[in-house]
Design a protein around this motif. Structure first.
Motif, PDB file in Angstrom:
ATOM      1  N   ILE A  33      -4.759   1.135   2.225  1.00  0.00           N
ATOM      2  CA  ILE A  33      -4.477   2.448   1.631  1.00  0.00           C
ATOM      3  C   ILE A  33      -5.305   3.534   2.315  1.00  0.00           C
ATOM      4  O   ILE A  33      -4.802   4.624   2.635  1.00  0.00           O
ATOM      5  CB  ILE A  33      -4.744   2.405   0.117  1.00  0.00           C
ATOM      6  CG1 ILE A  33      -3.695   1.511  -0.573  1.00  0.00           C
ATOM      7  CG2 ILE A  33      -4.714   3.809  -0.488  1.00  0.00           C
ATOM      8  CD1 ILE A  33      -3.958   1.240  -2.040  1.00  0.00           C
ATOM      9  N   GLN A  34      -6.568   3.221   2.588  1.00  0.00           N
ATOM     10  CA  GLN A  34      -7.418   4.200   3.266  1.00  0.00           C
ATOM     11  C   GLN A  34      -6.934   4.449   4.691  1.00  0.00           C
ATOM     12  O   GLN A  34      -6.976   5.590   5.186  1.00  0.00           O
ATOM     13  CB  GLN A  34      -8.858   3.718   3.266  1.00  0.00           C
ATOM     14  CG  GLN A  34      -9.494   3.730   1.873  1.00  0.00           C
ATOM     15  CD  GLN A  34     -10.917   3.192   1.861  1.00  0.00           C
ATOM     16  OE1 GLN A  34     -11.712   3.537   2.721  1.00  0.00           O
ATOM     17  NE2 GLN A  34     -11.230   2.372   0.875  1.00  0.00           N
ATOM     18  N   ALA A  35      -6.416   3.401   5.355  1.00  0.00           N
ATOM     19  CA  ALA A  35      -5.893   3.566   6.713  1.00  0.00           C
ATOM     20  C   ALA A  35      -4.682   4.484   6.737  1.00  0.00           C
ATOM     21  O   ALA A  35      -4.396   5.127   7.757  1.00  0.00           O
ATOM     22  CB  ALA A  35      -5.519   2.196   7.293  1.00  0.00           C
ATOM     23  N   LEU A  36      -3.974   4.547   5.597  1.00  0.00           N
ATOM     24  CA  LEU A  36      -2.801   5.415   5.497  1.00  0.00           C
ATOM     25  C   LEU A  36      -3.159   6.798   4.954  1.00  0.00           C
ATOM     26  O   LEU A  36      -2.279   7.592   4.616  1.00  0.00           O
ATOM     27  CB  LEU A  36      -1.749   4.754   4.601  1.00  0.00           C
ATOM     28  CG  LEU A  36      -1.148   3.462   5.178  1.00  0.00           C
ATOM     29  CD1 LEU A  36      -0.296   2.750   4.131  1.00  0.00           C
ATOM     30  CD2 LEU A  36      -0.308   3.765   6.426  1.00  0.00           C
ATOM     31  N   GLY A  37      -4.463   7.086   4.851  1.00  0.00           N
ATOM     32  CA  GLY A  37      -4.912   8.440   4.572  1.00  0.00           C
ATOM     33  C   GLY A  37      -5.143   8.799   3.123  1.00  0.00           C
ATOM     34  O   GLY A  37      -5.289   9.977   2.778  1.00  0.00           O
ATOM     35  N   ALA A  41       0.834  -1.202   0.000  1.00  0.00           N
ATOM     36  CA  ALA A  41       0.000   0.000   0.000  1.00  0.00           C
ATOM     37  C   ALA A  41       0.872   1.257   0.000  1.00  0.00           C
ATOM     38  O   ALA A  41       0.567   2.238  -0.703  1.00  0.00           O
ATOM     39  CB  ALA A  41      -0.926  -0.011   1.214  1.00  0.00           C
ATOM     40  N   ARG A  42       1.964   1.233   0.770  1.00  0.00           N
ATOM     41  CA  ARG A  42       2.863   2.406   0.816  1.00  0.00           C
ATOM     42  C   ARG A  42       3.511   2.655  -0.546  1.00  0.00           C
ATOM     43  O   ARG A  42       3.725   3.807  -0.935  1.00  0.00           O
ATOM     44  CB  ARG A  42       3.919   2.205   1.892  1.00  0.00           C
ATOM     45  CG  ARG A  42       3.361   2.229   3.316  1.00  0.00           C
ATOM     46  CD  ARG A  42       4.448   2.213   4.370  1.00  0.00           C
ATOM     47  NE  ARG A  42       3.876   2.090   5.709  1.00  0.00           N
ATOM     48  CZ  ARG A  42       3.772   0.948   6.386  1.00  0.00           C
ATOM     49  NH1 ARG A  42       4.218  -0.186   5.827  1.00  0.00           N
ATOM     50  NH2 ARG A  42       3.231   0.922   7.579  1.00  0.00           N
ATOM     51  N   ARG A  43       3.829   1.593  -1.282  1.00  0.00           N
ATOM     52  CA  ARG A  43       4.401   1.781  -2.616  1.00  0.00           C
ATOM     53  C   ARG A  43       3.401   2.478  -3.534  1.00  0.00           C
ATOM     54  O   ARG A  43       3.766   3.373  -4.310  1.00  0.00           O
ATOM     55  CB  ARG A  43       4.793   0.421  -3.225  1.00  0.00           C
ATOM     56  CG  ARG A  43       6.070  -0.163  -2.653  1.00  0.00           C
ATOM     57  CD  ARG A  43       6.553  -1.306  -3.524  1.00  0.00           C
ATOM     58  NE  ARG A  43       7.756  -1.916  -3.005  1.00  0.00           N
ATOM     59  CZ  ARG A  43       8.988  -1.481  -3.258  1.00  0.00           C
ATOM     60  NH1 ARG A  43       9.146  -0.419  -4.030  1.00  0.00           N
ATOM     61  NH2 ARG A  43      10.026  -2.088  -2.748  1.00  0.00           N
ATOM     62  N   LYS A  70      -8.657   8.767  -6.558  1.00  0.00           N
ATOM     63  CA  LYS A  70      -8.553   7.526  -5.799  1.00  0.00           C
ATOM     64  C   LYS A  70      -7.500   6.596  -6.400  1.00  0.00           C
ATOM     65  O   LYS A  70      -7.249   6.626  -7.605  1.00  0.00           O
ATOM     66  CB  LYS A  70      -9.902   6.797  -5.781  1.00  0.00           C
ATOM     67  CG  LYS A  70     -11.002   7.557  -5.080  1.00  0.00           C
ATOM     68  CD  LYS A  70     -12.340   6.823  -5.218  1.00  0.00           C
ATOM     69  CE  LYS A  70     -13.464   7.613  -4.546  1.00  0.00           C
ATOM     70  NZ  LYS A  70     -14.783   6.964  -4.757  1.00  0.00           N
ATOM     71  N   ILE A  71      -6.901   5.794  -5.538  1.00  0.00           N
ATOM     72  CA  ILE A  71      -6.116   4.658  -6.014  1.00  0.00           C
ATOM     73  C   ILE A  71      -7.084   3.518  -6.269  1.00  0.00           C
ATOM     74  O   ILE A  71      -7.889   3.168  -5.402  1.00  0.00           O
ATOM     75  CB  ILE A  71      -5.039   4.252  -4.994  1.00  0.00           C
ATOM     76  CG1 ILE A  71      -3.990   5.360  -4.857  1.00  0.00           C
ATOM     77  CG2 ILE A  71      -4.373   2.934  -5.402  1.00  0.00           C
ATOM     78  CD1 ILE A  71      -2.922   5.081  -3.814  1.00  0.00           C
ATOM     79  N   VAL A  72      -7.040   2.964  -7.465  1.00  0.00           N
ATOM     80  CA  VAL A  72      -7.967   1.904  -7.858  1.00  0.00           C
ATOM     81  C   VAL A  72      -7.286   0.553  -7.681  1.00  0.00           C
ATOM     82  O   VAL A  72      -6.152   0.350  -8.135  1.00  0.00           O
ATOM     83  CB  VAL A  72      -8.409   2.091  -9.325  1.00  0.00           C
ATOM     84  CG1 VAL A  72      -9.227   0.897  -9.807  1.00  0.00           C
ATOM     85  CG2 VAL A  72      -9.212   3.386  -9.464  1.00  0.00           C
ATOM     86  N   ILE A  73      -7.961  -0.378  -7.025  1.00  0.00           N
ATOM     87  CA  ILE A  73      -7.427  -1.724  -6.819  1.00  0.00           C
ATOM     88  C   ILE A  73      -8.338  -2.712  -7.532  1.00  0.00           C
ATOM     89  O   ILE A  73      -9.554  -2.723  -7.318  1.00  0.00           O
ATOM     90  CB  ILE A  73      -7.322  -2.100  -5.324  1.00  0.00           C
ATOM     91  CG1 ILE A  73      -6.487  -1.055  -4.565  1.00  0.00           C
ATOM     92  CG2 ILE A  73      -6.693  -3.459  -5.173  1.00  0.00           C
ATOM     93  CD1 ILE A  73      -7.322  -0.060  -3.827  1.00  0.00           C
ATOM     94  N   VAL A  88      -8.111  -7.608  -2.690  1.00  0.00           N
ATOM     95  CA  VAL A  88      -8.408  -6.223  -3.094  1.00  0.00           C
ATOM     96  C   VAL A  88      -9.067  -5.454  -1.957  1.00  0.00           C
ATOM     97  O   VAL A  88      -8.782  -4.261  -1.752  1.00  0.00           O
ATOM     98  CB  VAL A  88      -9.284  -6.162  -4.375  1.00  0.00           C
ATOM     99  CG1 VAL A  88      -8.511  -6.672  -5.563  1.00  0.00           C
ATOM    100  CG2 VAL A  88     -10.606  -6.889  -4.218  1.00  0.00           C
ATOM    101  N   ALA A  89      -9.937  -6.118  -1.219  1.00  0.00           N
ATOM    102  CA  ALA A  89     -10.599  -5.440  -0.101  1.00  0.00           C
ATOM    103  C   ALA A  89      -9.586  -5.039   0.966  1.00  0.00           C
ATOM    104  O   ALA A  89      -9.597  -3.905   1.472  1.00  0.00           O
ATOM    105  CB  ALA A  89     -11.680  -6.341   0.488  1.00  0.00           C
ATOM    106  N   LEU A  90      -8.676  -5.959   1.296  1.00  0.00           N
ATOM    107  CA  LEU A  90      -7.666  -5.652   2.312  1.00  0.00           C
ATOM    108  C   LEU A  90      -6.724  -4.551   1.837  1.00  0.00           C
ATOM    109  O   LEU A  90      -6.324  -3.682   2.621  1.00  0.00           O
ATOM    110  CB  LEU A  90      -6.873  -6.920   2.658  1.00  0.00           C
ATOM    111  CG  LEU A  90      -7.659  -8.015   3.391  1.00  0.00           C
ATOM    112  CD1 LEU A  90      -6.814  -9.284   3.503  1.00  0.00           C
ATOM    113  CD2 LEU A  90      -8.092  -7.540   4.775  1.00  0.00           C
TER     114      LEU A  90
END
Length: 597
Positions: free
Chosen positions: A85-89, A23-25, A129-132, A78-80
């Protein structure tokens, strides 16, 4: 705004810490001002666990229900990832294959992509948004969930990069790039900084496990630069790019590969007349069996031998098919060998450098390894050897070409900014300025051309000894004579000897004949004028039946085939030169290239 597609494999999302690292990447790229789309695989061993669970319930589970089951692994991922990503703001949204309109055919467990709707993805990207997206899965026209088979998440990622016109597709995995060969077999293997689509296609089909052929087919078809890199390091990986961006001056061989689970089938005394070879391979294609190496000798006494290889898991089914077909065409019999392996070297430099075959064959001879079959293309030489000798053969050829001393610093580093070839951009919808849907039949076979070469001659050495070193001595003499060799065909031995055929420029035929005369107990035959026909394309191996269509088109015109050899990106045949132009026309018609200039 530039768009980046990132794909994370199962080991890269195996637990919470790794999901957060991935997610950080994605967030780092987002913060650099890029739109980011992430494709993820099922976590760790999830797919294997689901398969094992299904087998506990039903030893032979229905393919449709297996796809329904296996697709859940990616849905979890994908859900996780979106949660991380949302947890990291950063805002993010996850989609299944069905939710983005990734439509496939209906072949469960090995579906092919037909088209992709881009509207929902583009809307989410434009909202910041970042799309997963779930890899490996899609939906057919009846809304049944389908899966794409081996390498499916890579295929999803590159396909999305293609249809969205992404600047690049990053494949994050547990290795840090593509190596000159498998480092688990050859510890001295070196990482390659960049490699062409065709070289990677050949290596992928030959057993290099980093990328699957279908994803590279997409990348080549749509010009998507692919960056294979480690999930656990920021170091550059390997770029898979167009030929003009991959070429290095002075380098002949880029990599070596081993396909160890091969089986060889030989049909003896096949009548040498138009249509017979087509009948054999039409039967095989009808069983949806993927054929790898195909070798046909020059005929003697009105018959020839035809050999080919298949995955060892397909041997039993192939034998049943071929034995019936052999009887129907009047061949004398069928033999097989289950314990063989294919060792290959690949490199763009083979197109312009002589002596590559010599180096390979001499190295194997010095190691005491006998060659059973030989087939070549413009950028590949493959030999079939006993499986017990396979690892030694790979180490031997890897060292012979200096691949253990590969030095990436000898050439300027590759970057997207200085690439000569840019990704293809899909046409935009005139009304809203965005891509609404992908081209139909995205994963269909693409035949890019049919070529005719009427400037070659063919030499055949009959009844040469089946022993280590003979081929090396032949091509050492050819190289010393300064003659460039194109096709090389050697079939298996019968009664302790075999035939060795190769093509050279017609102007060099006399020099080549002098060089090899007297080398073996049999005569040297020279056909001074031949027609070499080549069908080139993307997806030649993963789409069964290409060779069959080629052979069938020639058979309908009564055109006989004298030699055959194959590769991932082309199929070559030799015919009589008097039928060359006619062969070219009929093959262009067969592959809907009749208007080709």
């Amino acid at each position: 705004m530039p768009l980046l597609v990132q794909k994370f494999g199962g080991t890269s999302v195996a637990d919470a810490d790794k999901i957060l690292a991935a997610a950080r990447r994605a967030i780092q790229a987002h913060q650099r001002g890029q739109q980011v789309l992430v494709v993820v695989s099922a976590r760790g061993h999830t797919t294997d666990e689901l398969i094992a669970l299904a087998k506990e319930i039903n030893e032979h589970p229905p393919a449709r229900e297996m796809d329904m089951l296996l697709s859940t692994g990616e849905q979890i991922s994908v859900a996780l990832m979106a949660m991380a990503i949302q947890a990291l703001g950063v805002p993010a949204i996850s989609f299944t294959g069905a939710q983005i309109g990734l439509v496939t055919d209906s072949f469960h467990s090995k579906a092919r992509i037909r088209n992709i709707s881009t509207e929902r993805m583009i809307q989410a990207l434009d909202e910041g948004k970042i799309v997963i997206v779930a890899g490996f899965q899609g939906v057919d026209q009846d809304y049944n969930i389908t899966t794409l088979g081996r390498g499916g998440s890579d295929t999803t990622a590159v396909a999305l990069a293609a249809v969205l016109g992404a600047d690049a597709c990053e494949i994050y995995t547990d290795v840090d790039g593509v190596y000159t060969t498998d480092p688990r077999v050859v510890p001295e293997a070196r990482k390659i900084d960049r490699i062409s689509y065709d070289e990677m296609l050949e290596l992928a089909s030959l057993g290099a496990g980093v990328m699957h052929s279908r994803s590279i087919e997409f990348a080549k078809k749509y010009g998507v630069p692919v960056h294979v890199r480690s999930s656990f390091s920021d170091a550059p990986g390997t770029w898979i790019v167009a030929e003009q961006d991959a070429r290095r001056l002075g380098v002949t061989v880029t990599g070596a590969a081993l396909a160890k689970d091969e089986a060889r089938i030989t049909v003896f005394r096949v009548p040498d007349r138009p249509g017979v070879v087509h009948s054999l391979f039409h039967s095989i294609a009808g069983s949806h069996i993927v054929v790898d190496m195909i070798v046909q000798n020059v005929a003697t006494d009105g018959t020839t031998e035809v050999s080919f290889t298949v995955d060892s898991g397909d041997l039993a089914e192939t034998l049943r098919t071929v034995e019936n077909a052999a009887r129907s065409v009047g061949a004398s019999g069928v033999a097989h060998e289950a314990e063989v392996a294919k060792v290959s070297v690949v490199g763009l430099g083979m197109k312009t450098h002589t002596g590559v075959a010599t180096t390979m064959f001499e190295a194997l001879a010095n190691a005491g390894i006998n060659i059973q079959m030989i087939t070549t293309s413009e950028i590949k030489i493959s030999v079939l050897v006993d499986r017990a000798s396979a690892a030694l053969a790979l180490r031997t050829v890897h060292k012979a070409f200096g691949l253990d001393e590969w030095d990436n610093t000898a050439w300027p580093p590759f970057s997207i900014e200085n690439a000569q070839t840019k990704p293809l951009r899909q046409p935009q919808d005139a009304e809203n300025g965005s891509n609404s849907t992908s081209p139909q039949g995205m994963e269909e076979l693409v035949i890019s051309g049919v070529e005719l070469d009427e400037a070659q001659a063919c030499l055949t050495l009959f009844n040469v000894p089946d022993e280590p070193g003979f081929a090396g001595r032949v091509f050492r003499r050819i190289a010393d004579a300064g003659v460039f060799v194109d096709m090389i065909v050697q079939n298996i031995s019968t009664a302790g000897n075999t035939h060795l055929s190769f093509t050279v420029p017609r102007a060099s035929a006399e020099d080549a004949t002098k060089a090899v005369t007297g080398m073996g107990p049999g005569e040297v035959s020279v056909e001074s004028s031949i027609a070499k026909l080549s069908v080139l394309g993307v997806g030649m191996r993963t789409h069964t039946g290409v060779a069959t269509r080629m052979f069938g088109a020639l058979a309908e015109r009564g055109i006989n085939i004298a030699l055959i050899n194959t590769s991932e990106v082309r199929i070559n045949v030799v015919t009589d030169i008097s039928r060359g132009q006619e062969s070219l026309i009929c093959l262009r018609e067969a592959f809907s290239l009749a208007d080709e200039a």
